[in-house]
Motif scaffolding. Structure first.
Motif, mmCIF file in Angstrom:
data_model
loop_
_atom_site.group_PDB
_atom_site.id
_atom_site.type_symbol
_atom_site.label_atom_id
_atom_site.label_comp_id
_atom_site.label_asym_id
_atom_site.label_seq_id
_atom_site.Cartn_x
_atom_site.Cartn_y
_atom_site.Cartn_z
ATOM 1 N N ASP A 70 0.837 -1.206 0.000
ATOM 2 C CA ASP A 70 0.000 0.000 0.000
ATOM 3 C C ASP A 70 0.866 1.248 0.000
ATOM 4 O OD1 ASP A 70 -2.538 -1.376 0.235
ATOM 5 O OD2 ASP A 70 -1.827 -1.940 2.237
ATOM 6 N N ALA A 71 2.023 1.123 0.656
ATOM 7 C CA ALA A 71 2.938 2.261 0.670
ATOM 8 C C ALA A 71 4.371 1.755 0.699
ATOM 9 C CB ALA A 71 2.672 3.136 1.893
ATOM 10 N N VAL A 72 5.207 2.389 -0.117
ATOM 11 C CA VAL A 72 6.640 2.114 -0.088
ATOM 12 C C VAL A 72 7.306 3.410 0.360
ATOM 13 C CG1 VAL A 72 8.668 1.409 -1.418
ATOM 14 C CG2 VAL A 72 6.396 0.510 -2.022
ATOM 15 N N VAL A 73 7.940 3.378 1.533
ATOM 16 C CA VAL A 73 8.518 4.593 2.100
ATOM 17 C C VAL A 73 10.008 4.652 1.754
ATOM 18 C CG1 VAL A 73 8.978 5.872 4.227
ATOM 19 C CG2 VAL A 73 6.848 4.575 3.965
ATOM 20 N N VAL A 74 10.421 5.814 1.194
ATOM 21 C CA VAL A 74 11.808 5.985 0.758
ATOM 22 C C VAL A 74 12.435 7.173 1.494
ATOM 23 C CG1 VAL A 74 13.323 6.232 -1.243
ATOM 24 C CG2 VAL A 74 11.029 5.310 -1.554
ATOM 25 N N PRO A 75 13.488 6.944 2.256
ATOM 26 C CA PRO A 75 14.139 8.078 2.922
ATOM 27 C C PRO A 75 15.251 8.673 2.065
ATOM 28 C CG PRO A 75 14.953 6.023 3.845
ATOM 29 C CD PRO A 75 14.058 5.660 2.692
ATOM 30 N N SER A 76 14.955 8.976 0.810
ATOM 31 C CA SER A 76 15.948 9.589 -0.074
ATOM 32 C C SER A 76 15.247 10.283 -1.233
ATOM 33 C CB SER A 76 16.902 8.530 -0.624
ATOM 34 O OG SER A 76 17.562 9.040 -1.773
ATOM 35 N N GLY A 77 15.433 11.607 -1.325
ATOM 36 C CA GLY A 77 14.756 12.380 -2.358
ATOM 37 C C GLY A 77 15.127 11.953 -3.764
ATOM 38 N N SER A 78 16.408 11.681 -3.997
ATOM 39 C CA SER A 78 16.809 11.399 -5.376
ATOM 40 C C SER A 78 16.379 9.999 -5.803
ATOM 41 C CB SER A 78 18.312 11.602 -5.564
ATOM 42 O OG SER A 78 19.033 10.717 -4.756
ATOM 43 N N CYS A 79 16.435 9.011 -4.885
ATOM 44 C CA CYS A 79 15.976 7.663 -5.242
ATOM 45 C C CYS A 79 14.458 7.680 -5.424
ATOM 46 C CB CYS A 79 16.377 6.650 -4.179
ATOM 47 S SG CYS A 79 18.145 6.674 -3.810
ATOM 48 N N GLY A 80 13.770 8.432 -4.564
ATOM 49 C CA GLY A 80 12.323 8.560 -4.706
ATOM 50 C C GLY A 80 11.955 9.187 -6.040
ATOM 51 N N ALA A 81 12.710 10.225 -6.423
ATOM 52 C CA ALA A 81 12.433 10.901 -7.693
ATOM 53 C C ALA A 81 12.759 9.990 -8.877
ATOM 54 C CB ALA A 81 13.236 12.202 -7.784
ATOM 55 N N MET A 82 13.797 9.180 -8.736
ATOM 56 C CA MET A 82 14.119 8.208 -9.793
ATOM 57 C C MET A 82 12.908 7.323 -10.050
ATOM 58 S SD MET A 82 16.272 6.498 -11.823
ATOM 59 C CE MET A 82 16.304 4.853 -12.553
ATOM 60 N N VAL A 83 12.331 6.790 -8.987
ATOM 61 C CA VAL A 83 11.198 5.875 -9.146
ATOM 62 C C VAL A 83 9.973 6.630 -9.669
ATOM 63 C CG1 VAL A 83 9.597 4.359 -7.924
ATOM 64 C CG2 VAL A 83 12.034 4.334 -7.330
ATOM 65 N N TYR A 137 17.949 23.635 7.170
ATOM 66 C CA TYR A 137 17.474 22.583 6.281
ATOM 67 C C TYR A 137 17.826 22.883 4.822
ATOM 68 C CZ TYR A 137 14.338 19.365 3.872
ATOM 69 O OH TYR A 137 13.839 18.384 3.045
ATOM 70 N N HIS A 138 18.474 21.918 4.172
ATOM 71 C CA HIS A 138 18.780 22.026 2.732
ATOM 72 C C HIS A 138 17.765 21.171 1.979
ATOM 73 C CE1 HIS A 138 20.670 21.965 -1.127
ATOM 74 N NE2 HIS A 138 21.102 20.729 -1.017
ATOM 75 N N PRO A 139 16.953 21.778 1.098
ATOM 76 C CA PRO A 139 15.831 21.022 0.505
ATOM 77 C C PRO A 139 16.243 19.945 -0.515
ATOM 78 C CG PRO A 139 15.830 23.296 -0.281
ATOM 79 C CD PRO A 139 16.919 23.210 0.736
ATOM 80 N N THR A 140 17.437 19.943 -1.027
ATOM 81 C CA THR A 140 17.969 19.038 -2.074
ATOM 82 C C THR A 140 17.124 19.094 -3.355
ATOM 83 O OG1 THR A 140 16.922 16.848 -1.723
ATOM 84 C CG2 THR A 140 18.790 17.407 -0.288
ATOM 85 N N ALA A 211 16.816 15.563 3.410
ATOM 86 C CA ALA A 211 16.092 14.297 3.263
ATOM 87 C C ALA A 211 16.796 13.388 2.260
ATOM 88 C CB ALA A 211 14.655 14.567 2.832
ATOM 89 N N ASP A 212 18.098 13.574 2.115
ATOM 90 C CA ASP A 212 18.853 12.759 1.168
ATOM 91 C C ASP A 212 20.303 12.650 1.633
ATOM 92 O OD1 ASP A 212 20.078 11.604 -1.113
ATOM 93 O OD2 ASP A 212 18.502 12.467 -2.387
ATOM 94 N N ASN A 213 20.705 11.426 2.006
ATOM 95 C CA ASN A 213 22.057 11.255 2.541
ATOM 96 C C ASN A 213 23.156 11.418 1.498
ATOM 97 O OD1 ASN A 213 21.827 10.931 5.321
ATOM 98 N ND2 ASN A 213 21.198 8.794 5.128
#
Lengths: 254, 480
Positions: A70-83, A137-140, A211-213
């Motif tokens: 139902d939900a896939v949680v991603v703690p990374s902005g760039s990997c999330g954006a890739m998907v 906070y750096h928004p990335t 939000a992106d290591n």
């Protein structure tokens, strides 16, 4: 609700504390999270560096592993954006066979950045965190212009007890990481990071949060090289922090 | 479907670069040039701010942007029809239309036209197309001198320099450098700089005005490009700030315009959209000071239009890459790009620098040289360019696509293959992570080879003893 954690290969390998923080945080909010072990990498590095076939194979693997949650949680902005951004684009371009394209269409809408999952799905901004430090906070780029996280991270941070959030000048400008860009164009990358670091130091903050290591690894690596005395922390780790004793009290009152 | 067709590459002027120096090598020199960094930081920052404020005041900007994109896409899909319509309209209005497949053909046509007038001097309106084909050099080889009349182009020409920006070719120069160039070199080209010239902008502009005025009055042939061509009416449009363009367009007896075939819009009405999009995106003004429009030849003047392909039909054949042809040369992507701001335009080795150049140059010129193969990598993929583009060119996606077509270094290929192998099975990843955990103390502070680019300025993160997945398995997801 079946919730899966996509830890990302970078966090899995180099920043396990971020993953532990996500698990701690979600448990505290009453969400049981799965870690499908077959997961590896979303394919971003390969695709963005020009190794399309490998990127496509890893995208295929991702949707096979995560389909049906139902939900896939991603703690990374760039990997999330890739998907979320690139998988549908690859599908539109005919990169996948029909069944995989269907899996992409099924899976992608259930993929959330951690802050989206908290604010939009769980409907919370006060996650019961305590972190008595001055933070900026750096928004990335990919969180900002890819996932369009907007003010969600800021709203979450503002609710953290004890935390003083200070604005970062030039926040929306890229830090210069850009994956393999940092190695292929090291001089420009370092010049960009130099300006980012200057802006961070000007805030007088003790902690730089994002939000992106991957971006934090780049900025943080520069900060420690300069002995700047400012540390970097993933948003999840701040949100998971509590006052000693807090977690048990919550457990008991439930 | 195929995305690999690159068509016939055109010739895009290298501006003094051999093509052997790659973007990273050029940029490495640029980042150490403090004067350049200072000038660019100041100039791009100023224009960026102005653009943001005038774009922000239009509530229908997203709609205008979509309209601009839609009109250009429609035109490009029907380019064959509209080009013929344009030719008919221009011819009917007394102009002559010439078709040029590539730079050499365009240069030959223009050179012959100038020679036919018997003149050996021409004045020029600022034009990207004529820079792309290296027209000034081609004319020079035939004994014809081209005089640039746009202030910034004049600065570049007097300084024996190359343009570094689409809109502001001398953006890499500050006013004291410009004063020096005027004092030293104006006399070599015509009227010398006034005595005791200061670096006040008004004084510099006056010096240029006096220098150029003589040129306008004495020269009988002008060469221009165009921002837009209207197929329906045969009208050409030039937007500018100084009025020098209008002097060239109106005073001389012969006007020759060299225009890329993608500059078309179907109807007069379509200009409504672009005359809002372009100035706001470009100079950050609500409207530019001078908009000149002409249809065919006016009485007593001869008008020639040279329609330039030079690789454009090849780009047009490309599913994803063709969106680069929507570009209206506003420079918003350059001004917002954190890479351009630090590398400057010369590092791109093309008349088209910045993010748009990084996708346009390799498509127009092909990816045969080291330089051109490095251009699609001249971006951190931060996406700021796409966000400001007034015709919504998805530059990051095209960059990624072009990277996919590039030839990659051997060591990188091996590394990527190894990573792909590891990511293929979770067991391999887990074993690699454990090996890393055991060797964590052996990782050197400075990495060897290309990876040294990382450790030159940054520390490596500490490798943890245990990966997340091993922690998860050992503790049953933290439950134990």
């Amino acid at each position: 609700m079946r919730v899966a954690l996509f830890i990302t290969c970078v966090n899995d390998t180099l920043f396990p504390d971020t993953g532990k923080a996500v698990v701690t945080l979600l448990r505290r909010l009453g969400v049981d999270v799965d870690f499908p072990e077959a997961q590896t990498c979303c394919g971003q590095m390969h695709l963005n560096t020009g190794y399309r076939a490998e990127g496509v194979r890893l995208a295929d693997r991702f949707v096979t592993v995560f389909r049906g949650y139902d939900a896939v949680v991603v703690p990374s902005g760039s990997c999330g954006a890739m998907v979320r951004e690139q998988y549908p684009r690859l599908a539109d371009g005919g990169a996948f066979p029909g069944a995989v394209a269907e899996a992409v269409a099924d899976t992608v809408p259930h993929v959330y950045d951690l802050s989206e999952f908290l604010v939009d799905v769980l409907g919370v901004t006060d996650v019961g965190a305590y972190f008595p430090h001055r933070v900026t906070y750096h928004p990335t780029c990919h969180s900002l212009r890819g996932l369009r996280l907007g003010d969600r991270p800021r709203r979450l941070l503002e609710q953290v007890r004890g935390l003083e959030l200070v604005p970062l000048a030039g926040a929306e400008e890229c830090c210069g990481f850009g994956g393999t860009f940092a190695v292929k164009n090291p001089d420009i990358s370092a010049a960009m990071c130099g300006d980012k670091v200057r802006n961070v130091l000007d805030t007088g903050a003790e902690v730089l949060c994002a939000a992106d290591n991957s971006c934090l690894m780049h900025i943080g690596g520069t900060l420690t090289r300069q002995k700047a005395g400012v540390r970097v922390m993933h948003l999840a780790e701040i949100l998971a922090s509590t006052e000693p004793g807090d977690a048990r009290e919550r457990e008991e009152s439930r | 479907m195929s995305r690999t067709f690159l068509g016939m590459p055109g010739t895009v002027s290298m501006m003094g670069y051999s093509g052997k120096e790659t973007f990273p090598e050029n940029a490495a020199k640029a980042v150490r040039n403090s004067q350049l960094r200072f000038n660019l930081r100041k100039a791009t920052g100023t224009i960026r701010g102005r653009r943001a404020s005038v774009v922000g005041e239009l509530p229908d900007w997203p709609d205008l942007r979509q309209a601009g994109k839609a009109i250009k896409d429609h035109t490009l899909r029907n380019l064959d029809t509209y080009l013929v319509r344009l030719e008919e309209a221009v011819t009917k209005a007394g102009g002559h239309v010439h078709w040029a497949r590539d730079a050499a053909e365009a240069n030959r046509i223009v050179t012959d036209l100038v020679k036919a007038t018997g003149e050996t001097q021409v004045v020029k309106v600022k034009s990207m197309a004529t820079q792309e084909i290296g027209l000034n050099e081609a004319l020079h080889a035939e004994g014809i001198t081209a005089y640039e009349t746009d202030l910034a182009e004049l600065i570049v020409q007097l300084g024996d320099d190359w343009p570094s920006h689409i809109l502001v070719p001398a953006i890499h120069r500050n006013r004291s450098e410009i004063r020096e160039i005027f004092v030293r070199h104006m006399s070599e080209w015509g009227r010398p700089a006034p005595e005791r010239l200061t670096d006040e902008p008004a004084a510099l502009a006056e010096a240029a005005r006096l220098h150029l005025r003589e040129r306008f009055l004495a020269t009988k042939v002008a060469i221009s490009g165009a921002n837009f061509m209207v197929a329906e009416t045969g009208t050409l449009v030039v937007l500018e700030s100084e009025g020098n363009g209008r002097m060239c367009l109106t005073l001389p007896e012969t006007l020759i315009s060299v225009v890329g075939i993608e500059k078309l819009v179907p109807t007069w009405r379509d200009l409504e959209v672009f005359l809002q999009l372009l100035p706001r995106s470009s100079t950050g003004e609500r409207m530019n000071p001078y908009t000149s429009m002409w249809t065919g030849a006016t009485e007593g003047q001869e008008f020639h239009l040279v329609l330039l392909d030079n690789g454009r039909t090849g780009v047009l054949a490309d599913d994803l890459g063709r969106q680069a042809l929507r570009c209206i040369r506003c420079s918003a992507c350059l001004n917002v790009c954190p890479v351009y701001e630090r590398s400057g335009g010369h590092a791109y080795g093309s008349v088209y620098p910045g993010p748009i150049g990084a996708i346009l140059t390799p498509q127009l010129r092909g990816m045969g040289s080291e330089l051109d193969r490095s251009l699609p990598y001249a971006s951190s993929l931060c996406g700021a360019c796409y966000e400001v583009c007034p015709v919504a060119i998805d530059i990051p996606s095209v960059l990624i696509e072009l990277r996919g077509r590039s030839r990659h270094p051997v060591a990188e290929r091996a590394g990527m293959a190894a990573a792909g192998w590891v990511f293929k099975r979770q067991g391999r990843l887990a074993r690699a992570q454990r090996m890393g955990g055991r060797m964590r103390r052996l990782v050197p502070k400075r990495l060897p080879g290309p990876l040294g680019g990382w450790t030159d300025t940054r520390d490596l993160p500490a490798i943890p003893k245990e990966s997340f997945r091993d922690w998860w398995n050992r503790t049953d997801g933290g439950a134990r």
